[in-house]
Motif scaffolding. Structure first.
Motif, PDB file in Angstrom:
ATOM      1  N   VAL A  22      41.225  12.948-110.937  1.00 36.95           N
ATOM      2  CA  VAL A  22      41.392  11.996-110.718  1.00 36.95           C
ATOM      3  C   VAL A  22      41.798  10.287-111.198  1.00 36.95           C
ATOM      4  CG1 VAL A  22      42.811  10.996-108.489  1.00 36.95           C
ATOM      5  CG2 VAL A  22      42.092  13.324-108.080  1.00 36.95           C
ATOM      6  N   GLN A  81      43.597   3.147-108.555  1.00 40.75           N
ATOM      7  CA  GLN A  81      44.562   3.509-107.806  1.00 40.75           C
ATOM      8  C   GLN A  81      44.856   2.786-107.410  1.00 40.75           C
ATOM      9  OE1 GLN A  81      43.407   6.709-104.995  1.00 40.75           O
ATOM     10  NE2 GLN A  81      41.766   7.319-106.828  1.00 40.75           N
ATOM     11  N   GLU A  85      49.482   2.646-107.935  1.00 41.67           N
ATOM     12  CA  GLU A  85      50.296   2.743-106.615  1.00 41.67           C
ATOM     13  C   GLU A  85      51.037   1.374-107.007  1.00 41.67           C
ATOM     14  OE1 GLU A  85      50.245   2.780-101.781  1.00 41.67           O
ATOM     15  OE2 GLU A  85      48.126   3.485-102.805  1.00 41.67           O
ATOM     16  N   PRO A  95      53.575   7.590-105.341  1.00 43.55           N
ATOM     17  CA  PRO A  95      52.234   7.725-105.292  1.00 43.55           C
ATOM     18  C   PRO A  95      51.840   8.964-105.781  1.00 43.55           C
ATOM     19  CG  PRO A  95      52.667   5.640-104.318  1.00 43.55           C
ATOM     20  CD  PRO A  95      53.729   6.960-103.892  1.00 43.55           C
ATOM     21  N   ASN A  96      52.225   9.773-104.363  1.00 40.70           N
ATOM     22  CA  ASN A  96      50.976  11.403-103.975  1.00 40.70           C
ATOM     23  C   ASN A  96      51.932  12.201-104.775  1.00 40.70           C
ATOM     24  OD1 ASN A  96      49.555  10.229-102.756  1.00 40.70           O
ATOM     25  ND2 ASN A  96      50.525  10.904 -99.888  1.00 40.70           N
ATOM     26  N   GLU A  97      53.274  12.116-105.221  1.00 39.24           N
ATOM     27  CA  GLU A  97      54.224  13.428-105.360  1.00 39.24           C
ATOM     28  C   GLU A  97      53.793  12.554-107.405  1.00 39.24           C
ATOM     29  OE1 GLU A  97      58.351  12.990-105.345  1.00 39.24           O
ATOM     30  OE2 GLU A  97      57.873  13.107-102.388  1.00 39.24           O
ATOM     31  N   TRP A  98      53.330  11.342-107.719  1.00 46.81           N
ATOM     32  CA  TRP A  98      53.612  11.230-108.909  1.00 46.81           C
ATOM     33  C   TRP A  98      52.650  12.006-109.399  1.00 46.81           C
ATOM     34  CZ3 TRP A  98      49.037   9.589-111.357  1.00 46.81           C
ATOM     35  CH2 TRP A  98      49.342   9.378-112.635  1.00 46.81           C
ATOM     36  N   LEU A  99      51.101  11.967-107.842  1.00 51.93           N
ATOM     37  CA  LEU A  99      49.387  12.434-108.356  1.00 51.93           C
ATOM     38  C   LEU A  99      50.129  14.247-108.795  1.00 51.93           C
ATOM     39  CD1 LEU A  99      46.430  12.396-109.285  1.00 51.93           C
ATOM     40  CD2 LEU A  99      46.468  12.047-106.867  1.00 51.93           C
ATOM     41  N   ARG A 100      50.446  15.196-107.457  1.00 52.46           N
ATOM     42  CA  ARG A 100      50.507  16.485-107.327  1.00 52.46           C
ATOM     43  C   ARG A 100      51.559  16.330-109.138  1.00 52.46           C
ATOM     44  NH1 ARG A 100      48.290  19.948-106.755  1.00 52.46           N
ATOM     45  NH2 ARG A 100      46.886  18.833-105.210  1.00 52.46           N
TER      46      ARG A 100
END
Length: 127
Positions: A22, A81, A85, A95-100
């Motif tokens: 990550v 991060q 973000e 951010p969580n959608e981008w990371l996934r």
């Protein structure tokens, strides 16, 4: 570690490797956007004056690390991060959608440990 449900060593090892993956993805994205220096500036600001002494003490007491190791493995990844973000939120991106999506698109080679990269996740290698 005190926990109601003990965490097995395999789970901990997997989490450590995943955190490196990550951080690498986040670092590359910040570099692509030309804002990677902001994270280092944030860490430098956090380590000014008396704060540095407090961080040195905390790093030693809590982790058994010197300040350089604490900076590299704790402060810098968190700062990266935080910066990313903020950038994503300005664009209206979760951010969580981008990371996934970034994890799913990543090509990761894992050598010498019992894991492999599959569909954006670190999974145990089949024996």
């Amino acid at each position: 570690r005190i926990a109601q449900d003990p965490i097995d060593a395999g789970t901990v090892k997997r989490a450590i490797v995943m955190s490196f993956v990550v951080d690498t993805i986040v670092r590359h994205e910040l570099e692509r956007r030309g804002v990677a220096e902001r994270a280092l500036e944030a860490v430098d600001a956090a380590m000014t004056g008396g704060k540095r002494t407090e961080l040195e003490h905390a790093a030693t007491e809590l982790y058994g690390w010197n300040i350089a190791v604490f900076r590299k493995f704790a402060l810098e990844p968190q700062a990266r991060q935080t910066v990313l973000e903020a950038e994503l939120k300005k664009e209206g991106v979760a951010p969580n959608e981008w990371l996934r999506a970034a994890l799913n698109a990543a090509s990761v080679s894992v050598y010498g440990i019992p894991y492999e990269w599959k569909d954006g996740n670190l999974v145990e290698k089949k024996k």
